[in-house]
Motif scaffolding. Structure first.
Motif, PDB file in Angstrom:
ATOM      1  N   VAL A 166       0.837  -1.196   0.000  1.00  0.00           N
ATOM      2  CA  VAL A 166       0.000   0.000   0.000  1.00  0.00           C
ATOM      3  C   VAL A 166       0.873   1.247   0.000  1.00  0.00           C
ATOM      4  N   LYS A 167       1.910   1.246   0.834  1.00  0.00           N
ATOM      5  CA  LYS A 167       2.817   2.398   0.898  1.00  0.00           C
ATOM      6  C   LYS A 167       3.512   2.604  -0.446  1.00  0.00           C
ATOM      7  N   TRP A 225       2.393   1.652  -3.416  1.00  0.00           N
ATOM      8  CA  TRP A 225       1.396   2.110  -4.382  1.00  0.00           C
ATOM      9  C   TRP A 225       1.110   3.599  -4.211  1.00  0.00           C
ATOM     10  N   ARG A 226       0.991   4.060  -2.978  1.00  0.00           N
ATOM     11  CA  ARG A 226       0.750   5.489  -2.731  1.00  0.00           C
ATOM     12  C   ARG A 226       1.914   6.331  -3.241  1.00  0.00           C
ATOM     13  N   VAL A 239       1.511   6.560  -7.049  1.00  0.00           N
ATOM     14  CA  VAL A 239       0.433   7.491  -7.387  1.00  0.00           C
ATOM     15  C   VAL A 239       0.896   8.930  -7.170  1.00  0.00           C
ATOM     16  N   TRP A 240       1.542   9.201  -6.056  1.00  0.00           N
ATOM     17  CA  TRP A 240       2.057  10.546  -5.767  1.00  0.00           C
ATOM     18  C   TRP A 240       3.017  10.989  -6.867  1.00  0.00           C
ATOM     19  N   ARG A 299       1.121  11.626 -10.235  1.00  0.00           N
ATOM     20  CA  ARG A 299       0.343  12.867 -10.175  1.00  0.00           C
ATOM     21  C   ARG A 299       1.254  14.081 -10.341  1.00  0.00           C
ATOM     22  N   ASP A 351      -1.512  17.312  -9.673  1.00  0.00           N
ATOM     23  CA  ASP A 351      -1.498  17.903  -8.335  1.00  0.00           C
ATOM     24  C   ASP A 351      -1.361  19.427  -8.377  1.00  0.00           C
TER      25      ASP A 351
END
Length: 80
Positions: A22-23, A25-26, A29-30, A33, A39
């Motif tokens: 999860v970390k 993947w985030r 995504v960050w 973006r 963003d």
């Protein structure tokens, strides 16, 4: 007797593996973006709050229209 031989690392726990995924993947995504500019409005809001307190920021729609108009008037090296 099954189990882990002495001195061998224990297998990762499923919850730890999931948290790591999860970390990661985030982070992906960050990064995407940021690269794609998605963003930009959030960064605009943060900048506006710091530099123009008490003044209402542009709506998201107005922000993107203004940004696209500016980019059309000032072409720079970009893919599209």
């Amino acid at each position: 007797m099954g189990g882990t031989p002495a001195g061998a690392p224990a297998p990762p726990r499923p919850a730890l593996v999931m948290a790591t995924l999860v970390k990661a993947w985030r982070g992906v995504v960050w990064y995407l973006r940021g690269v794609l500019g998605a963003d930009a409005y959030q960064r605009y809001l943060e900048h506006h709050a710091r530099t123009h307190p008490g003044h209402a920021p542009l709506s998201e729609r107005a922000f993107w229209k203004d940004k696209m108009d500016w980019e059309d008037r000032n072409p720079q090296g970009r893919c599209c």
